[in-house]
Design an enzyme around this catalytic site. Structure first.
Site, PDB file in Angstrom:
ATOM      1  N   ARG A 111       0.841  -1.183   0.000  1.00 18.87           N
ATOM      2  CA  ARG A 111       0.000   0.000   0.000  1.00 18.87           C
ATOM      3  C   ARG A 111       0.875   1.231   0.000  1.00 18.87           C
ATOM      4  NH1 ARG A 111      -4.856   0.614   4.248  1.00 18.87           N
ATOM      5  NH2 ARG A 111      -3.196   0.346   5.746  1.00 18.87           N
ATOM      6  N   THR A 115      -0.919   7.523  -1.044  1.00 23.89           N
ATOM      7  CA  THR A 115      -2.164   7.446  -1.837  1.00 23.89           C
ATOM      8  C   THR A 115      -3.077   6.322  -1.368  1.00 23.89           C
ATOM      9  OG1 THR A 115      -1.200   5.876  -3.399  1.00 23.89           O
ATOM     10  CG2 THR A 115      -0.883   8.230  -3.874  1.00 23.89           C
ATOM     11  N   ASP A 207      -2.167  -3.616  12.687  1.00 23.34           N
ATOM     12  CA  ASP A 207      -1.573  -4.056  11.429  1.00 23.34           C
ATOM     13  C   ASP A 207      -1.440  -5.578  11.446  1.00 23.34           C
ATOM     14  OD1 ASP A 207       0.521  -2.712   9.089  1.00 23.34           O
ATOM     15  OD2 ASP A 207       0.588  -4.860   9.511  1.00 23.34           O
ATOM     16  N   ASP A 210       2.114  -7.041  10.749  1.00 20.62           N
ATOM     17  CA  ASP A 210       3.023  -6.862  11.897  1.00 20.62           C
ATOM     18  C   ASP A 210       2.664  -7.805  13.033  1.00 20.62           C
ATOM     19  OD1 ASP A 210       4.691  -4.979  10.810  1.00 20.62           O
ATOM     20  OD2 ASP A 210       3.541  -3.275  11.554  1.00 20.62           O
TER      21      ASP A 210
HETATM   22  N1  URA Z   1      -4.287  -3.534   7.102  1.00 21.31           N
HETATM   23  C1  URA Z   1      -4.097  -3.901   8.380  1.00 21.31           C
HETATM   24  O1  URA Z   1      -3.226  -4.711   8.654  1.00 21.31           O
HETATM   25  N2  URA Z   1      -4.876  -3.398   9.332  1.00 21.31           N
HETATM   26  C2  URA Z   1      -5.849  -2.508   9.071  1.00 21.31           C
HETATM   27  O2  URA Z   1      -6.557  -2.077   9.991  1.00 21.31           O
HETATM   28  C3  URA Z   1      -6.051  -2.142   7.735  1.00 21.31           C
HETATM   29  C4  URA Z   1      -5.253  -2.651   6.763  1.00 21.31           C
END
Ligand code: URA
Length: 216
Positions: A111, A115, A207, A210
């Site tokens: 990502r 953007t 995330d 992570d």
């Molecule tokens: N990706 C993630 O890992 N967590 C989110 O909340 C959104 C996208």
């Protein structure tokens, strides 16, 4: 509704108590990497049951130790699980333990932090994808941009069908995916409140990549 999930307009909400319980454990900020990964693995096995529920079956003649019988087996060429890297790996492992013969495709997307658009860096799919049903997996359907891009690439290979499985989504992600791919059914364990300005789901679980890999 006779099924164990809530299904409306191509959205399957997997509200089985085991799935919901495990998801709640995963959301908690002090869940360890090991526990998060193990729980995701378990939830993914349970989600695999739902996403494969309508797989075509065929009758086959077999012999038990006592007599012959007609029994049921999955018909024809089967599934391709497509993992959106890197977090998709967390779902892929659980699904493969339930459907070990499935083929696997990978799509590397990141990502762009400014953007929030998906940028592709890797794409590898089985040669015979055209003869198979595809299940694209990513724990979080957030902005929906990665899912839209991944499904677009997979669609170009003309598979028999495409489904999308995520652990968690939000109204914005569902709307974006529906707009571009109204034919793709979405399977999820929860639809959370909203997306924040950084593209994270609220309340969410942080995330996913992570938390799976312990990189934060
Ligand atoms: N990706 C993630 O890992 N967590 C989110 O909340 C959104 C996208």
């Amino acid at each position: 509704m006779s099924r164990s999930d809530n299904t409306t307009d191509h959205l399957h909400l997997i509200n089985h108590p085991l799935v919901q319980h495990k998801l709640t454990l995963m959301r908690q900020k002090d869940a360890s990497t090991y526990s998060f990964r193990t729980l995701l693995n378990e939830v993914s096995m349970l989600m695999a049951y739902e996403v494969t529920r309508d797989m075509p079956m065929q009758d086959v003649e077999i012999e038990t130790p006592l007599e012959k019988m007609t029994a049921r087996m999955i018909d024809g060429k089967k599934l391709v699980f497509v993992s959106i890297l890197r977090a998709g790996t967390g779902i892929l492992d659980g699904m493969l333990s339930v459907v070990p013969g499935a083929r696997v495709g990978h799509i590397g997307l990141y990502r762009d932090p400014k953007t929030l658009q998906a940028v592709e860096y890797y794409f590898k799919m089985p040669k015979d994808t055209q003869e198979r049903d595809v299940v694209v997996v990513d724990p979080m359907l957030a902005t929906g941009n990665s899912a839209v891009a991944a499904i677009q690439r997979v669609k170009a290979l003309k598979p028999k069908s495409i489904k999308f499985v995520c652990l968690l989504t939000c109204p914005e992600g569902i709307a974006t995916l529906r707009k571009s791919h109204p034919d793709v059914e979405i399977y999820t364990a929860a639809v959370d409140r909203q997306l924040n300005d950084h593209g994270y789901i609220l309340p969410g679980l942080g995330d996913a990549g992570d938390r799976i890999f312990g990189t934060q």
